[in-house]
Design a protein around this motif. Structure first.
Motif, PDB file in Angstrom:
ATOM      1  N   ILE A 155       0.871  -1.191   0.114  1.00 52.07           N
ATOM      2  CA  ILE A 155      -0.084  -0.129   0.088  1.00 52.07           C
ATOM      3  C   ILE A 155       0.987   1.145  -0.084  1.00 52.07           C
ATOM      4  O   ILE A 155       0.672   2.148  -0.827  1.00 52.07           O
ATOM      5  N   GLN A 156       1.915   1.265   0.948  1.00 53.23           N
ATOM      6  CA  GLN A 156       2.631   2.382   1.063  1.00 53.23           C
ATOM      7  C   GLN A 156       3.510   2.759  -0.610  1.00 53.23           C
ATOM      8  O   GLN A 156       3.567   4.037  -0.988  1.00 53.23           O
ATOM      9  N   GLN A 157       4.017   1.520  -0.790  1.00 52.88           N
ATOM     10  CA  GLN A 157       4.618   1.591  -2.218  1.00 52.88           C
ATOM     11  C   GLN A 157       3.470   2.258  -3.589  1.00 52.88           C
ATOM     12  O   GLN A 157       4.250   3.210  -4.370  1.00 52.88           O
ATOM     13  N   GLN A 158       2.452   1.862  -3.583  1.00 49.19           N
ATOM     14  CA  GLN A 158       1.682   2.216  -4.585  1.00 49.19           C
ATOM     15  C   GLN A 158       1.117   3.657  -4.296  1.00 49.19           C
ATOM     16  O   GLN A 158       1.092   4.326  -5.384  1.00 49.19           O
ATOM     17  N   LEU A 159       1.094   3.932  -3.213  1.00 49.47           N
ATOM     18  CA  LEU A 159       0.489   5.463  -2.922  1.00 49.47           C
ATOM     19  C   LEU A 159       1.914   6.393  -3.223  1.00 49.47           C
ATOM     20  O   LEU A 159       1.622   7.556  -3.711  1.00 49.47           O
ATOM     21  N   GLN A 160       2.866   5.785  -3.005  1.00 48.67           N
ATOM     22  CA  GLN A 160       4.059   6.592  -3.216  1.00 48.67           C
ATOM     23  C   GLN A 160       4.174   6.839  -4.802  1.00 48.67           C
ATOM     24  O   GLN A 160       4.561   7.960  -4.998  1.00 48.67           O
ATOM     25  N   ILE A 161       3.980   5.675  -5.465  1.00 44.47           N
ATOM     26  CA  ILE A 161       4.188   5.825  -6.879  1.00 44.47           C
ATOM     27  C   ILE A 161       3.206   6.788  -7.268  1.00 44.47           C
ATOM     28  O   ILE A 161       3.501   7.595  -8.293  1.00 44.47           O
ATOM     29  N   CYS A 162       2.124   6.687  -7.002  1.00 45.01           N
ATOM     30  CA  CYS A 162       0.696   7.556  -7.570  1.00 45.01           C
ATOM     31  C   CYS A 162       0.992   8.989  -7.169  1.00 45.01           C
ATOM     32  O   CYS A 162       0.258   9.835  -7.739  1.00 45.01           O
ATOM     33  N   GLY A 163       1.551   9.174  -6.244  1.00 45.18           N
ATOM     34  CA  GLY A 163       1.773  10.568  -5.751  1.00 45.18           C
ATOM     35  C   GLY A 163       0.457  11.309  -4.950  1.00 45.18           C
ATOM     36  O   GLY A 163       0.359  12.483  -5.077  1.00 45.18           O
ATOM     37  N   ASN A 164      -0.423  10.346  -4.533  1.00 42.08           N
ATOM     38  CA  ASN A 164      -1.616  11.031  -3.842  1.00 42.08           C
ATOM     39  C   ASN A 164      -1.933  10.443  -2.570  1.00 42.08           C
ATOM     40  O   ASN A 164      -2.214   9.144  -2.677  1.00 42.08           O
ATOM     41  N   LYS A 165      -1.645  11.150  -1.483  1.00 39.65           N
ATOM     42  CA  LYS A 165      -1.869  10.355  -0.165  1.00 39.65           C
ATOM     43  C   LYS A 165      -2.871  11.127   0.382  1.00 39.65           C
ATOM     44  O   LYS A 165      -3.178  10.879   1.841  1.00 39.65           O
ATOM     45  N   LYS A 166      -3.770  11.924  -0.103  1.00 40.01           N
ATOM     46  CA  LYS A 166      -5.071  12.589   0.480  1.00 40.01           C
ATOM     47  C   LYS A 166      -6.259  11.596   0.428  1.00 40.01           C
ATOM     48  O   LYS A 166      -6.890  11.716   1.502  1.00 40.01           O
ATOM     49  N   VAL A 167      -6.518  10.877  -0.570  1.00 43.55           N
ATOM     50  CA  VAL A 167      -7.617  10.054  -0.570  1.00 43.55           C
ATOM     51  C   VAL A 167      -7.376   8.773  -1.453  1.00 43.55           C
ATOM     52  O   VAL A 167      -6.409   8.711  -2.285  1.00 43.55           O
ATOM     53  N   ALA A 168      -8.149   7.774  -1.081  1.00 40.59           N
ATOM     54  CA  ALA A 168      -8.133   6.423  -1.699  1.00 40.59           C
ATOM     55  C   ALA A 168      -9.314   5.997  -1.834  1.00 40.59           C
ATOM     56  O   ALA A 168     -10.329   6.273  -0.997  1.00 40.59           O
ATOM     57  N   ILE A 169      -9.741   5.065  -2.794  1.00 39.65           N
ATOM     58  CA  ILE A 169     -11.358   4.359  -2.815  1.00 39.65           C
ATOM     59  C   ILE A 169     -10.909   2.942  -2.648  1.00 39.65           C
ATOM     60  O   ILE A 169     -10.087   2.442  -3.118  1.00 39.65           O
ATOM     61  N   CYS A 170     -11.992   2.431  -1.545  1.00 35.38           N
ATOM     62  CA  CYS A 170     -11.886   0.988  -1.286  1.00 35.38           C
ATOM     63  C   CYS A 170     -12.737   0.311  -2.168  1.00 35.38           C
ATOM     64  O   CYS A 170     -14.022   0.760  -1.945  1.00 35.38           O
ATOM     65  N   ILE A 171     -12.604  -0.693  -2.951  1.00 36.44           N
ATOM     66  CA  ILE A 171     -13.436  -1.412  -3.537  1.00 36.44           C
ATOM     67  C   ILE A 171     -13.848  -2.547  -2.867  1.00 36.44           C
ATOM     68  O   ILE A 171     -13.044  -3.480  -2.581  1.00 36.44           O
ATOM     69  N   GLY A 172     -15.081  -2.442  -2.210  1.00 42.49           N
ATOM     70  CA  GLY A 172     -15.562  -3.468  -1.165  1.00 42.49           C
ATOM     71  C   GLY A 172     -15.649  -2.807   0.074  1.00 42.49           C
ATOM     72  O   GLY A 172     -14.724  -2.618   0.824  1.00 42.49           O
ATOM     73  N   GLU A 173     -17.106  -2.438   0.297  1.00 43.70           N
ATOM     74  CA  GLU A 173     -17.308  -1.627   1.380  1.00 43.70           C
ATOM     75  C   GLU A 173     -17.708  -2.623   2.700  1.00 43.70           C
ATOM     76  O   GLU A 173     -18.128  -1.893   3.918  1.00 43.70           O
TER      77      GLU A 173
END
Length: 228
Positions: A155-173
């Motif tokens: 998770i940390q790696q992917q957020l770092q790569i994508c450059g947005n740590k303000k918001v994420a969407i979780c698929i599966g509520e």
């Protein structure tokens, strides 16, 4: 600066080809297959050959008919060719989740538009099988604890790569959101998590309410974009 395509490919191809898991559970690792590696390279080089930030959408973990074949989350061989324009000679088996995902992607404006703003992967980017069937990381508490360090790092790696740590969407509520939210409180991945229903749940149990769920997804995408 390295473009997103290169960073994402590095991430995928550096995933371990084995994890310590409980007896009777098998890890889905598609990257030894040269056709899968080729499809991954074609996909990310087509849609992520830039340095613009993306909002990450986290599913549960890959399944055997979607990412377990193509290497691309929620993208079965059919959608890879018809929706993404990437020809392939995989057996054209459909994945139910992929059907719904590309419905909301098309409602958003199509693959090029969607992938210019968002990146989809999973809380656990390697999938699992038990008795030959898809198995979720949260279906077994022992498995969940054993892969927790891997999940956190991914998770940390992917957020770092994508450059947005303000918001994420979780698929599966349901269980996926509950676990991701708990982990986020511990690790402070992002400021806000927006949950949406899982595509398989929608098409398997709520197909009569399909348009409402598509509207819910579009609403979540638009809300997420306000954090950029």
């Amino acid at each position: 600066m390295q473009n997103l395509a290169s960073s994402i490919l590095d991430f995928h191809f550096s995933l371990p080809d084995s994890l310590e898991v409980p007896a009777g559970i098998e890890v889905i690792y598609p990257y030894h297959n040269n056709k899968t590696r080729a499809s991954i390279e074609a996909f990310y080089q087509k849609f992520y050959e830039d340095t613009h930030p993306r909002i990450v959408m986290f599913g549960i973990n890959p399944g055997r008919f979607g990412a377990g074949v193509t290497g691309i989350p929620f993208t079965d061989p059919i959608r890879l060719e018809l929706e993404c324009g990437i020809k392939n000679d995989f057996e054209k088996k459909m994945e139910l989740s992929s059907e719904f995902v590309y419905q909301f992607i098309n409602a958003f404006g199509g693959a090029a538009m969607f992938y210019s703003k968002f990146y989809i992967n999973s809380v656990c980017p390697l999938g699992f099988l038990k008795d030959g069937k898809n198995y979720n990381y949260y279906d077994d508490k022992e498995l969940q604890e054993m892969v927790k360090p891997f999940i956190i790092k991914s998770i940390q790696q992917q957020l770092q790569i994508c450059g947005n740590k303000k918001v994420a969407i979780c698929i599966g509520e349901g269980k996926n959101f509950k676990y991701f939210e708990k982990l986020n409180k511990e690790e402070k991945f992002v400021d806000k998590i927006l949950p949406v229903a899982h595509p398989r749940y929608v098409l398997q149990y709520k197909r009569r309410d399909l348009q409402n769920y598509l509207n819910s997804y579009l609403g979540a995408l638009k809300t997420a974009l306000t954090y950029t």
